[in-house]
Design a protein around this motif. Sequence first.
Motif, short mmCIF file in Angstrom:
data_model
loop_
_atom_site.label_atom_id
_atom_site.label_comp_id
_atom_site.label_asym_id
_atom_site.label_seq_id
_atom_site.Cartn_x
_atom_site.Cartn_y
_atom_site.Cartn_z
N TYR A 156 0.84 -1.20 0.00
CA TYR A 156 0.00 0.00 0.00
C TYR A 156 0.88 1.25 0.00
O TYR A 156 1.78 1.41 0.83
CB TYR A 156 -0.91 0.00 1.23
N GLY A 157 0.64 2.16 -0.95
CA GLY A 157 1.40 3.42 -1.02
C GLY A 157 2.68 3.32 -1.82
O GLY A 157 3.31 4.34 -2.12
N GLU A 158 3.11 2.10 -2.20
CA GLU A 158 4.34 1.94 -3.00
C GLU A 158 4.04 2.21 -4.47
O GLU A 158 2.97 1.87 -4.97
CB GLU A 158 4.90 0.52 -2.84
N GLU A 159 5.03 2.77 -5.16
CA GLU A 159 4.90 3.02 -6.60
C GLU A 159 5.16 1.73 -7.37
O GLU A 159 5.95 0.88 -6.95
CB GLU A 159 5.90 4.10 -7.04
N GLU A 160 4.50 1.59 -8.52
CA GLU A 160 4.72 0.44 -9.41
C GLU A 160 5.92 0.76 -10.31
O GLU A 160 5.78 1.39 -11.35
CB GLU A 160 3.46 0.20 -10.25
N GLU A 161 7.12 0.36 -9.85
CA GLU A 161 8.35 0.68 -10.58
C GLU A 161 9.05 -0.61 -11.01
O GLU A 161 9.08 -1.58 -10.25
CB GLU A 161 9.30 1.50 -9.70
#
Length: 454
Positions: A143-148
């Motif tokens: 949750y809250g992490e970027e899709e990188e």
Amino acid sequence: MKVKVLSRNPDDYIRETKLDIQRVPRNYDPTLHPFEVAREYTRALNATKLERVFAKPFLASLDGHRDGVNCLAKHTTSLSTLLSGSCDGEVKVWNLSKRECVRTLQAHEGFVRGMVVRFCGTSFFTIGDDKTIKQWKMETPGYGEEEEPLHTILGKTVFTGLDHHQKEGVFATCGQQVDIWDEQRSSPIRSFTWGVDSFSSVSFNPVETELLGSCASDRSIVLYDMRESAPLKKVTNDMDYMDVIMTMRSNTLCWNPMEAYYFTCANEDYNLYTYDMRYLEKPLVVHMDHVSAVLDVDYSPTGQEFVSASFDKTIRIFPKDAGHSREVYHTKRMQHVICIKWSADSKYILSGSDEMNIRLWKANAAEKLGVLAPREREAANYSQKLKEKFQNHPQIRRIARHRHLPKSIYHQTKELRVMKDARRRKEMNVRKHSKPGAVPVVSEKEKHVVTVVK
């Protein structure tokens, strides 16, 4: 005076509990059963008819893409996970048991040209029209992490195909040339060029893992061996490559997972060709039945059958050594089938098509899914053996082979048959009115290969 006493052991005919099946004494002497074959034939006929009645192969449609599905990838360690890439650069991860999308990511600008899961299943690679190779984590970000992406490699040209080594951190891409990459480096460790404009697909051999094959735009199929010591070198050695040039272009190539020497390629001339890489002068088998270009092919994990996807909006299942398909799948809504995969448990087939849907099919159309009771399983096995025993009887063969086809495909098949007969008739007439030996007889297998370069 002799007295004969009837003596029976109750254990032979009395059930231990009322839940047991009644014991029926049987004498297997064939003279006592003169109509056994006739009875078995009737049972085989009924089993064949019931198989056609219960043949309902379509299971589910996975919708969610906003553009045509261009590529599919199987997870290497999870049966229920599937990855798909579409023409708008979107990648989706699906849970097949729940039949829902669990993750969506915008991977590329333009088409997703290829994708593959790493052999350990912890990450996957994608390539696209934006000239990049990206490595992604298999786990969904918190949750809250970027899709990188974990890594991004910018190439010089557009990549068209991708495959990963079965045991090492090495993968191959193709485009204007075939490149071998190490996961830790941002430039290829080897490049193979063959003097052609571009390659459409590349595939590692799952058994002899150092071998890979590719299909090129000049109608050739090129096989490479990675065990050459000098890196970044154009392949010129006789042992490093073999090349077979056909009459029309091959779209994709798939290796047999059980027999290291055999591979099957999907061709633009409506056929598929199975080759033995030790003998490339002619294919082992020419698989016919499609009425338009064959776009993709994938083997069953057993290596006994493969499935093909075609521009004619059908999917066909071929036994590896048969010239004609045993099964054809189609629906009214399904358009050109671009990509196809056979699931790792050998029970299901997954297809991706132009109209943005992924479809799940049964590999055996009449198979009952779920847990079978022992008596059900025995009855199914008995029916299967009967069908095999009587498979060449005209009535049974006719029922087992009959398939309802869309009108367009039925008429195209008829038209192709007429054209083929006309060509054969013309060839026979030319041979009849020529000097003996002037017009040689060329077999169907040899017609499609132009030359082999070693």
